[in-house]
Scaffold this active site. Structure first.
Site, PDB file in Angstrom:
ATOM      1  N   HIS A  61       0.973  -1.505   0.032  1.00  0.00           N
ATOM      2  CA  HIS A  61       0.067  -0.732  -0.179  1.00  0.00           C
ATOM      3  C   HIS A  61       0.650   1.028  -0.330  1.00  0.00           C
ATOM      4  O   HIS A  61       1.441   1.801   0.609  1.00  0.00           O
ATOM      5  CB  HIS A  61      -1.166   0.401   1.248  1.00  0.00           C
ATOM      6  N   ASP A 306       1.210   2.785   3.807  1.00  0.00           N
ATOM      7  CA  ASP A 306       0.290   4.052   2.861  1.00  0.00           C
ATOM      8  C   ASP A 306       1.002   5.328   3.342  1.00  0.00           C
ATOM      9  O   ASP A 306       0.359   5.469   3.303  1.00  0.00           O
ATOM     10  CB  ASP A 306      -0.955   4.363   3.659  1.00  0.00           C
TER      11      ASP A 306
HETATM   12 ZN   LIG Z   1      -7.297   4.899   2.144  1.00  0.00          ZN
END
Ligand SMILES: [Zn+2]
Length: 433
Positions: A61, A306
């Site tokens: 991610h 992320d």
């Molecule tokens: Zn997200």
């Protein structure tokens, strides 16, 4: 030929955690050797005594921002940061400009990464055209172009009907749908976790329920469709509880969390530090503890950072208007290694969270493993070295991290991707050009 000598080889796929030597040849893992190191090895030797030798780390991610936002990050700078952080593979989200909702965009990312990447790049394509939540993309066309999964990350798929159709559509093909789980109406206008800190600072809140309702919905739709869904960046206690319940019920649901959610709480917002602003927002201590529990008992499958680079301009402003997200590729490993303190999380589990599990979830063959014949993607980790994450260390184009100035423990000292040394801070071991 490369010999990685005398390291602690940690490979969950082979249930291996033992000292030995790893031989790489022609871009593949050739063999693991126990006992004495081979003498007069006909190739380069990387000394790894006292270090871990693991399958190349995989972050499932990240946002590489190319095409369209190259001033924040591009494939070159993002993968360079990845390699420095120990990552040999990253899966990049579709919220680029144009959105990765068309095979041309998928191919562009792959071509660029092949030419100039310091790590393997696996594009994640959008679930809906333009991330607008209205019309499904052509999953088959995108998968054929090289997309490894589908997500509208950055935005939720607001329509339960559309999510149901998407899960039904991909099921026979085995494609993975990953979800940024958020109820957009409940979250609207919020900039921090709804709770004491947000109230004290006068920042509008995002309730935990905005995430939990969406997670519950994905789980129920996975059940309804007998499909498979992966929950991105789980951040709340109830989110972990729901995931645990779904797994106990044997549903095809998996989940990831990010180091920031088990390292920080919304207390980091004191002083209105916009580098602690992200979505989902940093939560409370009870949530942080629940995330740790979820990692310990296997409810959470993977750690993904992320990585969300933003230039100073959109971070140095009033808290509610500042952009969401932080960079993470160079801090993910040390923050995750911190879980080994006290012996609660084993090295094998750490490598599973950061490599083997993402490879499994994204069906990346030859990755996340060191068995003979697999890709020569290897990370050599010094788990004990202490270092400070200084701005000069940042290889991303953006420096939006709440961890700048932190003293960290553990880092990747050599990163090998496809048999090539892409990062090294070991004296005498030069990175390949
Ligand atoms: Zn997200």
């Amino acid at each position: 030929m490369l010999l990685i000598r005398g390291g602690r080889v940690v490979d969950p796929s082979a249930r291996r955690d033992e000292v030995g030597h790893l031989v790489l040849s022609e871009g593949k893992v050739k063999e693991f050797l126990a006992g004495e190191a081979p003498k007069n090895f006909p190739g380069r030797v990387i000394p790894a005594e006292g270090r871990w030798v693991t399958p190349g780390l995989i972050d499932m991610h990240v946002h590489l921002r190319e095409p369209g936002y190259e001033w924040k990050e591009d494939i070159l700078s993002g993968t360079r940061a990845a390699a420095a952080g120990g990552f040999t593979s990253v899966a990049c989200m579709a919220n680029t400009k144009p959105v990765n909702d068309h095979p041309e965009v998928t191919r562009f990312i792959l071509d660029k990464a092949r030419r100039e990447g310091f790590a393997n790049v696996f594009p994640v394509a959008a679930v809906t055209r333009g991330l607008e939540g209205k019309e499904m993309t052509d999953f088959t066309e995108l998968a054929e172009a090289g997309a490894v999964a589908f997500s509208d990350d950055g935005k939720p798929v607001a329509s339960a009907l559309l999510m149901r159709r998407a899960l039904e559509y991909v099921r026979p093909f085995g494609y993975l749908i990953m979800t940024h789980s958020e109820d957009p109406e409940l979250a609207e206008g919020g900039a921090a976790n709804e709770g004491w800190t947000a109230r004290k600072l006068g920042i509008p809140g995002i309730p935990a329920a905005a995430e939990e309702i969406a997670i519950a919905r994905e789980i129920l739709l996975a059940r309804q469709t007998d499909g498979r869904v992966h929950i991105q960046h789980v951040s709340t206690k109830m989110g972990v509880d729901l995931l645990r319940m779904a797994k106990r019920a044997g549903l095809g649901v998996t989940g990831e969390t990010a180091p920031q959610y088990f390292t920080l709480t919304d207390a980091a917002l004191e002083g209105y530090d916009t580098n602690a602003k992200m979505n989902p927002p940093l939560r409370g201590e009870e949530d942080r503890m629940a995330i740790l529990e979820g990692i310990l008992d296997g409810t959470i499958d993977a750690v993904a950072c992320d990585h969300a680079p933003h230039e100073d301009y959109v971070k140095r402003c009033e808290f509610t208007t500042a952009a969401n997200g932080i960079i993470g590729l160079q801090t993910s490993l040390p923050l995750t290694l911190a879980l080994t303190a006290g012996g609660k999380v084993s090295p094998v589990r750490i490598v599973d969270l950061l490599s083997a599990a993402p490879a499994r979830l994204l069906s990346l063959t030859g990755k996340g493993t060191l068995v003979a014949g697999s890709d020569a993607d290897v990370t050599v980790i010094d788990p004990a070295t202490e270092w400070e994450f200084r701005p000069e260390e940042v290889l991303s184009k953006s420096r939006n991290s709440p961890f700048l100035g932190w003293k960290l423990r553990g880092r990747a000292v050599v990163t090998i991707c496809g048999g090539k040394i892409r990062h090294s801070c070991v004296p005498g071991v030069e990175a390949d050009a």
